[in-house]
Every structure is written in structure tokens, then in C-alpha cells.
Motif scaffolding. Sequence first.
Motif, mmCIF file in Angstrom:
data_model
loop_
_atom_site.group_PDB
_atom_site.id
_atom_site.type_symbol
_atom_site.label_atom_id
_atom_site.label_comp_id
_atom_site.label_asym_id
_atom_site.label_seq_id
_atom_site.Cartn_x
_atom_site.Cartn_y
_atom_site.Cartn_z
ATOM 1 N N VAL A 186 0.837 -1.206 0.000
ATOM 2 C CA VAL A 186 0.000 0.000 0.000
ATOM 3 C C VAL A 186 0.870 1.254 0.000
ATOM 4 N N ALA A 187 1.912 1.263 0.838
ATOM 5 C CA ALA A 187 2.804 2.421 0.895
ATOM 6 C C ALA A 187 3.533 2.612 -0.425
ATOM 7 N N PHE A 188 3.966 1.525 -1.028
ATOM 8 C CA PHE A 188 4.659 1.594 -2.314
ATOM 9 C C PHE A 188 3.747 2.202 -3.381
ATOM 10 N N ALA A 189 2.519 1.731 -3.444
ATOM 11 C CA ALA A 189 1.579 2.209 -4.459
ATOM 12 C C ALA A 189 1.234 3.688 -4.238
ATOM 13 N N LEU A 190 0.989 4.059 -2.976
ATOM 14 C CA LEU A 190 0.653 5.451 -2.691
ATOM 15 C C LEU A 190 1.797 6.394 -3.064
ATOM 16 N N CYS A 191 3.010 6.016 -2.710
ATOM 17 C CA CYS A 191 4.150 6.882 -3.002
ATOM 18 C C CYS A 191 4.435 6.939 -4.498
ATOM 19 N N LEU A 192 4.198 5.837 -5.186
ATOM 20 C CA LEU A 192 4.420 5.810 -6.626
ATOM 21 C C LEU A 192 3.467 6.763 -7.341
ATOM 22 N N VAL A 193 2.284 6.969 -6.789
ATOM 23 C CA VAL A 193 1.287 7.845 -7.396
ATOM 24 C C VAL A 193 1.450 9.295 -6.942
ATOM 25 N N THR A 194 1.692 9.504 -5.641
ATOM 26 C CA THR A 194 1.724 10.864 -5.106
ATOM 27 C C THR A 194 3.014 11.619 -5.432
ATOM 28 N N THR A 195 4.115 10.902 -5.646
ATOM 29 C CA THR A 195 5.396 11.588 -5.896
ATOM 30 C C THR A 195 5.354 12.451 -7.155
ATOM 31 N N PRO A 196 4.945 11.931 -8.332
ATOM 32 C CA PRO A 196 4.903 12.806 -9.510
ATOM 33 C C PRO A 196 3.884 13.933 -9.376
ATOM 34 N N ILE A 197 2.799 13.702 -8.632
ATOM 35 C CA ILE A 197 1.817 14.772 -8.430
ATOM 36 C C ILE A 197 2.445 15.920 -7.639
ATOM 37 N N CYS A 198 3.105 15.592 -6.533
ATOM 38 C CA CYS A 198 3.769 16.629 -5.723
ATOM 39 C C CYS A 198 4.885 17.306 -6.508
ATOM 40 N N ARG A 199 5.611 16.529 -7.281
ATOM 41 C CA ARG A 199 6.701 17.084 -8.093
ATOM 42 C C ARG A 199 6.182 18.127 -9.063
ATOM 43 N N ASP A 200 5.150 17.780 -9.814
ATOM 44 C CA ASP A 200 4.613 18.704 -10.812
ATOM 45 C C ASP A 200 3.963 19.920 -10.161
ATOM 46 N N LEU A 201 3.361 19.727 -8.992
ATOM 47 C CA LEU A 201 2.699 20.836 -8.306
ATOM 48 C C LEU A 201 3.722 21.872 -7.842
ATOM 49 N N PHE A 202 4.787 21.420 -7.227
ATOM 50 C CA PHE A 202 5.786 22.362 -6.725
ATOM 51 C C PHE A 202 6.628 22.926 -7.866
ATOM 52 N N LEU A 203 6.738 22.191 -8.943
ATOM 53 C CA LEU A 203 7.423 22.724 -10.117
ATOM 54 C C LEU A 203 6.598 23.863 -10.719
ATOM 55 N N TYR A 204 5.296 23.725 -10.680
ATOM 56 C CA TYR A 204 4.410 24.759 -11.190
ATOM 57 C C TYR A 204 4.536 26.046 -10.359
ATOM 58 N N PHE A 205 4.649 25.895 -9.026
ATOM 59 C CA PHE A 205 4.775 27.064 -8.151
ATOM 60 C C PHE A 205 6.229 27.519 -7.996
ATOM 61 N N ASN A 206 7.126 26.909 -8.740
ATOM 62 C CA ASN A 206 8.541 27.287 -8.774
ATOM 63 C C ASN A 206 9.213 27.171 -7.400
ATOM 64 N N ILE A 207 8.802 26.194 -6.607
ATOM 65 C CA ILE A 207 9.473 25.897 -5.333
ATOM 66 C C ILE A 207 10.463 24.787 -5.635
ATOM 67 N N VAL A 208 11.649 25.189 -6.089
ATOM 68 C CA VAL A 208 12.608 24.241 -6.643
ATOM 69 C C VAL A 208 14.006 24.500 -6.083
ATOM 70 N N ASP A 209 14.894 23.564 -6.346
ATOM 71 C CA ASP A 209 16.314 23.698 -6.002
ATOM 72 C C ASP A 209 17.046 24.036 -7.292
ATOM 73 N N SER A 210 17.541 25.258 -7.372
ATOM 74 C CA SER A 210 18.191 25.718 -8.598
ATOM 75 C C SER A 210 19.678 25.371 -8.590
#
Length: 495
Positions: free
Chosen positions: A10-34
Amino acid sequence: MNAVILIFVVAFALCLVTTPICRDLFLYFNIVDSPDKDRKFHIKPIPRIGGIPIVLSYAGALGLLLIFAPRNAAISIQHLTLFLSLLPATGIIFITGLVDDIFTLKPKQKLLGQSVAAVLAVSLGARMSMDNIPHSSFITIPLSIVWLIGCTNAVNLIDGLDGLASGVGLFATLTTLLAALATGNTGLAIATAPLLGCLLAFLRYNFSPASIFLGDCGSLTIGFMLGCFSLVWSQHNGTMLGMAAPLMALTLPLLDVVLSVGRRLLRSRPIFKGDRGHIHHMVLALGHKPHVAALILYGVSAVAAFFALLASFSGIRFLGPIIISFCILIWIGINRLGYVEVSAARRTLSRSNVFRILKEEIYLQELESSIKAAKTVEESWKIVQSACGEMCFASVRMFIAGASYEAIFESNSTNPYWKMNLVVGRSGYLVLTRGEEGRPHRLMGSVLFILQDSLRNKSYAAPKPIESSSTGTVYFTGGTRYPTEPVAAPTLTVQ
């Protein structure tokens, strides 16, 4: 066992799905490591909030288990109450890291948050066990706090290479899970299984080339959780030796902390100031590409995991040889990395070198004392002449108190390789020359500093001229001559 497998999946599946969502969301708001030209060499800006999907997936998997698991199978799990009580402390660590990722905290502010979380976790029961020592809490409580803070920062410090911190955390978590299953500690297994699933899924996006970083909210949280797991793991032994196996499982990040602090102290640099001397940097310096360096350090973590499990199940009888063998491997690995600070410290602390340094320090102190005790120009000159001879100068001239002195130690001093003027007071100075083949002495700088500093503050009466001619290699100008006499000054064999 079924509950462990279920919560891992369950943890593997949840993280596999939520990681790209969080990545794209914070990339959109430009909260990144330059990237920069100092320590961050990734090609493009990358979100550094990997701790968010890991924490969400971990909490989600554990919550689903508690909600849907049968009461007679999961409610009375050993240590489960302890892990649930540790959630507030883990939350403090996560929030501290997240605030740092977004707004950037000072090192002392981060350390304060870590200390509060560590004290809270220890007060809730996550501590070392020393059942054989009365009033052991006076020892175990501070040691447990230091352990948690150390583990928290250890994982954070090695998070400088794609997939490294998450991969090392994966091996440490797997080791803890296997130990929990082997000892029948279901609570520890339930606590570690979802973290193992989260890290395995997160590596899908974090390994080189990474599209998301752990960030402090991820690395600090993982390190803190592993520290808590280790304390619970060690409690089955009831003695301090129980920490041997968890210590081995976290060897790579903890060793990096020790080396980082030691290197910076030896160089008199701030402990919290980053540099490019971490273990992964040294592996890269050997010529390996980033993904190869990560795989090499995965192998190191695997070996450490093997020794940790061996130490956990071997018993007291074989624990000593296992620890000695492990320490030998660590020493070989450190030497292979080629740390200048380590080799310099080893040479400095060798028996022969310690005696040599002691001898040189005695010489310098005697030199300074003898110059300060000199009452006349002649006495000071004898000491200067002796010291410059020890330092293998070709010649030395001293102009002080209206008198001029010269000593020649090499026949070719009239054509020196280099020449230096050293001011020793308002109107005094030394003229020093060295031949091309002159062998420099390691104390030259210290000797010259002592001569300059000691002669600067001395006052002399005008010397009385002597009509007799000088002897040996000492000559005097300016209308006055003084005979050469035995030099009463400290001596040092040039090595």
C-alpha cells in the motif's frame, strides 16, 4: 506477516502515485532547487519536497492498516503504541525540514527544531536500554537524544547525489525490517515496512537523473525515523551492545558526519558550512560518474547491512570479532577515499612525529626565552646567529642599536638564491639569504617570527668597540669589530 506485506504494498503504491503529483505541483509554483556553480550541478531546477509524498504515503498506509485490519491481528501489536506516540516528534522534524526547503532556515534554527523533536521522542520512550546498570536513565537519555540528532543530520548530509540518501535509507530500513521479522518484533516490522515501500517507490523518480529531490523535509524525516527504529531495535538486547547492529546499519551516513565534523575542525572551518569533502564527493573525485558512485555506495550499505544482521544474531560470543572486522573494513575504505586530513592526522599522531613536534616546540620556547633574557646586543646576536645557522640560511646580517653584524654559513652567499629583509624594531633589521641548494627547515617561519617579535621590543645600550680582529666566519662593519665567541643558544638538529 500478511499485515507487513500489505502495508508495504500500500505504501509503495501510494508513493508511486503521489510523488509525480507533488513534483509537478511544486514545479508549477517554482518551489525548486536551482543549480549553482558551487555545490549544485544538476542541469535544471528540480523540486526538493520529496518528503511530502513519503510522509503522506507512510501515514496513509499505516492509517489504512489500523482502520481495516482485524482487531485481533493488529491492535495489540508490540511497540505499536510507542510508534504512534512518536508521530508528533516526527511531525516536528518534517515541519522543520519543510520550512527550511521553502524559506531557508539558519543551521541553529534547524538544530533547535531537531533538539525539540529528539527530546520529545526520548520522553515518549524511544531510548537506549541499559537494564544492567542502576539509574541508567542519566546515561541513556542524553545519549539517545544525541543519537537521534546525529541520525537526523547524517542522512541529510549525504543527500548530495541523486538517489543516494533515499537508497542508503532503503538499505537501513530493510535491515531493520529483517531484524524485526527475525526476532518476532511485529510492531517494529509494521513501522518499518511502509517506509521501505515509500523509499523503493521514491527511488523511481529520485535515482540519477533525478526529477525530484528529498529535500530537508525528506532527508531529516527519514534520518529521524531510522534513529527511532534503531533505538527500539536495540532494546531487545538490554545493554549498550544492542546499539552495535543499528550503528552498523547506519554506518555510511554516520561516518560521513564524523568525517565532516573532523575535517572542518582540523581546518578551523565552521562545522555547519557545506563543502565538497563528503564521502560521495570523494567517490566522484575517483573518476566515477554520479550513478556509478551511487551504486558503489549502495554496495557499501549492503555490506554494512550484512554485518548489522550478523551482529544482531551472532550473540555476545562472536560480537567482538565482528566489530573488529567491520572496523578494519571501514579503515580501509577511508584510506581508499584519500582524505588529506586523515592522512595528515595519522602522520601527525604517529609516535615518532609526536616526539619530533615536542622537540621542536621545546626549541622554539627556549629560543624565545633566550632572546628575551639577553641583556646586550652581543648576546642577542649570538642567539640570532645560532638560530639562522640551524635554519640553513646562507648568511645573516643584523643591524641594531647602531651596530652591524654578519655571519656567513655558505661560501656562495654572495650570489644568493633569494634574499629577505626582516624589520626588527624602529631602526633595526635582519638581512637573510639562502643558497639555491639550501635545505629549508620546517620551523623557518616560526623562528623568524620569534626573532622579529622578540627583538622588536628590546632596548640596548650602545655596544663598546673592541680593537681585536674577529675570527671564524663572523664579520662586523661600521667601524667596530667584535670577536666570535661560543654561542650560548638552544640547538636543534635539522631533519
